[in-house]
Design an enzyme around this catalytic site. Structure first.
Site, mmCIF file in Angstrom:
data_model
loop_
_atom_site.group_PDB
_atom_site.id
_atom_site.type_symbol
_atom_site.label_atom_id
_atom_site.label_comp_id
_atom_site.label_asym_id
_atom_site.label_seq_id
_atom_site.Cartn_x
_atom_site.Cartn_y
_atom_site.Cartn_z
ATOM 1 N N ASN A 119 -52.764 14.362 21.266
ATOM 2 C CA ASN A 119 -52.778 12.820 21.300
ATOM 3 C C ASN A 119 -51.577 13.011 22.315
ATOM 4 O OD1 ASN A 119 -51.130 14.567 20.168
ATOM 5 N ND2 ASN A 119 -49.852 12.946 19.200
ATOM 6 N N TYR A 120 -51.121 13.451 23.514
ATOM 7 C CA TYR A 120 -50.782 13.644 23.539
ATOM 8 C C TYR A 120 -51.180 14.326 25.847
ATOM 9 C CZ TYR A 120 -45.631 14.426 26.434
ATOM 10 O OH TYR A 120 -44.807 14.642 27.344
ATOM 11 N N ALA A 140 -68.778 21.514 14.032
ATOM 12 C CA ALA A 140 -67.514 22.610 14.334
ATOM 13 C C ALA A 140 -67.384 22.989 15.423
ATOM 14 C CB ALA A 140 -67.884 24.312 12.848
ATOM 15 N N TYR A 150 -53.244 19.096 12.803
ATOM 16 C CA TYR A 150 -52.742 18.503 13.503
ATOM 17 C C TYR A 150 -53.170 17.212 13.681
ATOM 18 C CZ TYR A 150 -49.141 15.931 16.712
ATOM 19 O OH TYR A 150 -48.411 14.982 16.806
ATOM 20 N N ARG A 162 -70.306 21.267 22.340
ATOM 21 C CA ARG A 162 -69.461 22.796 22.214
ATOM 22 C C ARG A 162 -71.271 23.504 23.266
ATOM 23 N NH1 ARG A 162 -71.071 23.200 16.193
ATOM 24 N NH2 ARG A 162 -72.774 23.835 15.641
ATOM 25 N N LYS A 202 -48.293 13.766 12.188
ATOM 26 C CA LYS A 202 -46.855 12.984 12.144
ATOM 27 C C LYS A 202 -47.810 11.124 12.440
ATOM 28 C CE LYS A 202 -46.118 11.495 16.021
ATOM 29 N NZ LYS A 202 -46.526 11.610 17.942
ATOM 30 N N GLY A 245 -3.488 15.470 9.945
ATOM 31 C CA GLY A 245 -3.434 16.870 9.348
ATOM 32 C C GLY A 245 -4.552 18.313 10.438
ATOM 33 N N ASN A 266 -63.792 14.563 5.137
ATOM 34 C CA ASN A 266 -63.043 15.976 5.600
ATOM 35 C C ASN A 266 -62.748 16.148 6.627
ATOM 36 O OD1 ASN A 266 -62.555 18.748 3.710
ATOM 37 N ND2 ASN A 266 -63.593 19.005 4.782
ATOM 38 N N ARG A 288 -7.429 26.303 8.915
ATOM 39 C CA ARG A 288 -7.955 27.363 8.563
ATOM 40 C C ARG A 288 -8.958 26.878 8.480
ATOM 41 N NH1 ARG A 288 -4.126 27.306 3.723
ATOM 42 N NH2 ARG A 288 -3.350 25.375 4.290
HETATM 43 C C1 UD1 Z 1 1.419 18.354 0.358
HETATM 44 C C2 UD1 Z 1 2.245 17.491 -0.966
HETATM 45 C C3 UD1 Z 1 2.379 18.440 -2.259
HETATM 46 C C4 UD1 Z 1 0.946 18.628 -2.547
HETATM 47 C C5 UD1 Z 1 0.127 18.591 -1.942
HETATM 48 C C6 UD1 Z 1 -1.573 18.977 -2.652
HETATM 49 C C7 UD1 Z 1 4.069 16.742 0.241
HETATM 50 C C8 UD1 Z 1 5.578 17.253 1.388
HETATM 51 N N1 UD1 Z 1 3.561 17.609 -0.402
HETATM 52 O O1 UD1 Z 1 2.249 19.346 0.202
HETATM 53 O O2 UD1 Z 1 3.521 18.045 -3.353
HETATM 54 O O3 UD1 Z 1 1.052 19.560 -4.075
HETATM 55 O O4 UD1 Z 1 0.220 17.910 -0.896
HETATM 56 O O5 UD1 Z 1 -2.672 19.281 -1.204
HETATM 57 O O6 UD1 Z 1 3.157 15.737 0.149
HETATM 58 N N2 UD1 Z 1 -0.720 14.609 6.538
HETATM 59 C C9 UD1 Z 1 -1.187 14.232 7.397
HETATM 60 N N3 UD1 Z 1 0.825 13.657 8.422
HETATM 61 C C10 UD1 Z 1 1.216 14.813 7.821
HETATM 62 C C11 UD1 Z 1 1.816 16.051 7.192
HETATM 63 C C12 UD1 Z 1 0.101 15.942 6.030
HETATM 64 O O7 UD1 Z 1 -1.609 12.971 8.347
HETATM 65 O O8 UD1 Z 1 2.091 14.629 9.066
HETATM 66 C C13 UD1 Z 1 -2.120 14.935 5.129
HETATM 67 C C14 UD1 Z 1 -2.955 15.993 6.035
HETATM 68 O O9 UD1 Z 1 -3.656 15.719 6.784
HETATM 69 C C15 UD1 Z 1 -2.904 16.667 4.596
HETATM 70 C C16 UD1 Z 1 -2.642 15.928 3.624
HETATM 71 O O10 UD1 Z 1 -1.892 14.853 4.424
HETATM 72 O O11 UD1 Z 1 -4.819 15.583 4.126
HETATM 73 C C17 UD1 Z 1 -1.637 16.887 2.729
HETATM 74 O O12 UD1 Z 1 -0.312 17.740 3.666
HETATM 75 P P1 UD1 Z 1 -0.251 18.718 3.689
HETATM 76 O O13 UD1 Z 1 -0.039 19.419 4.937
HETATM 77 O O14 UD1 Z 1 -1.631 19.644 3.468
HETATM 78 O O15 UD1 Z 1 0.673 18.798 2.677
HETATM 79 P P2 UD1 Z 1 0.841 19.891 1.888
HETATM 80 O O16 UD1 Z 1 2.693 20.249 2.464
HETATM 81 O O17 UD1 Z 1 -0.400 20.959 1.004
#
Ligand code: UD1
Ligand code: CA
Length: 461
Positions: free
Chosen positions: A390-391, A427, A370, A444, A355, A17, A381, A21
């Site tokens: 050192n450098y 000193a 240092y 000195r 260091k 995914g 002391n 956000r």
């Molecule tokens: C999914 C579940 C939902 C659950 C929720 C929990 C399904 C259809 N729904 O929904 O029931 O309550 O998770 O968070 O399974 N991912 C992929 N490839 C894809 C789609 C998703 O790798 O094609 C990965 C995403 O990166 C993520 C995870 O799968 O880590 C979940 O995907 P996300 O789109 O967040 O699922 P939700 O729609 O939230």
């Protein structure tokens, strides 16, 4: 796991995914909890189950995701277009060397706090499909678990496909589930995208199982945080605090004084002896060991170090890659860098940087100094403002100081240089040549007073 009745366990981690956000150039699953990526947490937990195989489904920024885990014994599967969780698992198990009776466990890489215990409970179930569910006060956005009147799981309905009545259900799908390989392959093949999101839903296999009268089990997670997925940085920060408080609680229950469990951050391993005390705002990174009776003052940062017993680290000290023998006094505002070593009862005071240097027993470097690339003997002391030069602009050079040496304040030791035992340095000296044992070196300009000197006066006309 190689249980013959239940077959072997295979893990598929979903990590394709986008994580829009997060508003980040870094792929979501590489954002960190306690200094480790969410993916690393997930894979650690998966590995703890000792599965026959682990596959990670990657897509967005997949190259970076894969590189972040170089050296790990996992297989990487590309999902170039994210057509849903069902699609991701289809790809995830393609060509898997598994038998019908093996089991496939699906994990999400963006669920970082899932513990080995809860996952173990799920892995121990023997149903054809086992879900990990949780009760949420506000289930908005999640797939709802729909059960028959007898309590058995009937199907999962996604938020966007659910009726008003179904949306009232507070038991939700965490997304984490396990299914018998033989059945999973068949069900995934018959998934269809006729839903509100036009995706292949992994969750649809639940209804398929129920229709075939195959047992569906649900393990209900106790705490929502354990199965919470991260979609934005606020969720990430909240899970970080939960993770940290749990670590602080464990430390406190194991006998460490944690002045405020809400103000401690451990990003790695922290091993404490008996009667250790840690004041507020400290950060521990990597592998840190604190001996018995060590006291750490407020707002210190300690990384990959070992502090010997009965030592005190005063406020705002920064210690990285250091070993101290014990009975040491450090700080406030000390900076000990990699390769610094303090022998027993050595002291390092405020605004001192050390260091790659070893400070001998009972020796003191108390103020504004240092010391780098050096060996300081016992009972020395080093006065305020002692500097090892050192450098030379190209290379680093060593400074060797014997035992019982007294270095006057504001001395520069231009390396390479050796100061013999029992020597004294006046000193303000700039020491460019070796100093013999027991000798007094003063380098000195001599103080003079000019007879008849008068302060200039402003001209008047
Ligand atoms: C999914 C579940 C939902 C659950 C929720 C929990 C399904 C259809 N729904 O929904 O029931 O309550 O998770 O968070 O399974 N991912 C992929 N490839 C894809 C789609 C998703 O790798 O094609 C990965 C995403 O990166 C993520 C995870 O799968 O880590 C979940 O995907 P996300 O789109 O967040 O699922 P939700 O729609 O939230
Ligand atoms: Ca999600």
């Amino acid at each position: 796991m190689t249980d013959s009745v239940k077959g072997r366990l295979h893990v598929v981690v979903l990590a394709a995914g986008k994580g829009t956000r997060m508003r980040s150039a870094t792929p979501k699953v590489l954002h960190e909890i306690a200094g480790r990526s969410m993916l690393a947490h997930c894979l650690d937990t998966a590995e703890a189950l000792e599965p026959a195989s682990i596959r990670v489904v990657i897509g967005h920024e997949g190259e970076a995701v894969r590189e972040s885990q170089a050296g790990r014994d996992v297989q990487w599967v590309w999902q170039h277009e994210q057509n849903g969780t069902g699609h991701a698992v289809q790809l995830g198990i393609e060509g898997l060397e598994a038998e019908a009776n093996d089991r496939v466990l699906v994990l999400y890489a963006d669920v970082p706090l899932l513990g080995a215990e809860t996952l173990g409970d799920l892995a121990a179930t023997e149903a054809v499909v086992s879900l990990l569910t949780v009760h949420m006060d506000d289930p908005t956005g999640y797939g709802r678990i729909l059960r028959d009147t007898d309590g058995s799981v009937r199907r999962i309905v996604e938020q966007k496909d659910a009726s008003e009545a179904e949306r009232q259900v507070q038991e939700v799908n965490t997304g984490i589930l396990m299914a018998r390989y033989g059945d999973l392959v068949t069900w995934l093949d018959s998934l269809e995208a006729g839903n509100a999101q036009g995706e292949l839903y992994l969750t649809d296999i639940v209804e398929m199982a129920a229709n075939e009268d195959k047992p569906v089990d649900a393990v209900i997670a106790e705490d929502a945080w354990e199965v919470t997925g991260v979609n934005d940085r606020l969720a990430l920060a909240r899970l970080e605090r939960i993770y940290q408080e749990r670590q602080a609680e464990a430390l406190a229950l194991a006998g460490t004084t944690v002045v405020d469990p809400a103000r401690l951050d451990v990003r790695g391993m922290l091993d404490c002896g008996m009667d250790v005390s840690i004041d507020v705002g400290c950060v521990f990174e990597g592998d840190v060991r604190l001996g018995d009776n060590v006291w750490i003052g407020p707002h210190c940062v300690l990384r990959d170090c070992e502090i010997g017993p009965n030592s005190v680290v005063e406020a705002f000290s920064h210690i990285d890659g250091v070993v101290t023998a014990g009975d040491n006094a450090i700080g406030p505002y000390a900076r000990l860098r990699p390769g610094a070593a303090l022998d027993s009862a050595a002291k390092v005071g405020n605004f001192v940087e050390i260091k790659a240097a070893r400070i001998g027993e009972r020796s003191k470097v108390n103020h504004l100094s240092y010391v780098g690339d050096a060996r300081v003997g016992d009972d020395c002391n080093l006065g305020a403002g002692t500097i090892t030069c050192n450098y030379d602009g190209s290379n680093k050079h060593h400074t060797e100081i014997g035992d019982r040496v007294f270095v006057g304040s504001s001395t520069q030791l231009v390396a390479p240089v050796t100061v013999g035992s029992d020597a004294t340095i006046g000193a303000g000296s700039t020491i460019t040549r070796d100093v013999g044992e027991g000798r007094l070196a003063v380098a000195r300009s001599r103080q003079t007073e000019i007879d008849g000197w008068r302060r200039p006066r402003k001209k008047r006309d």
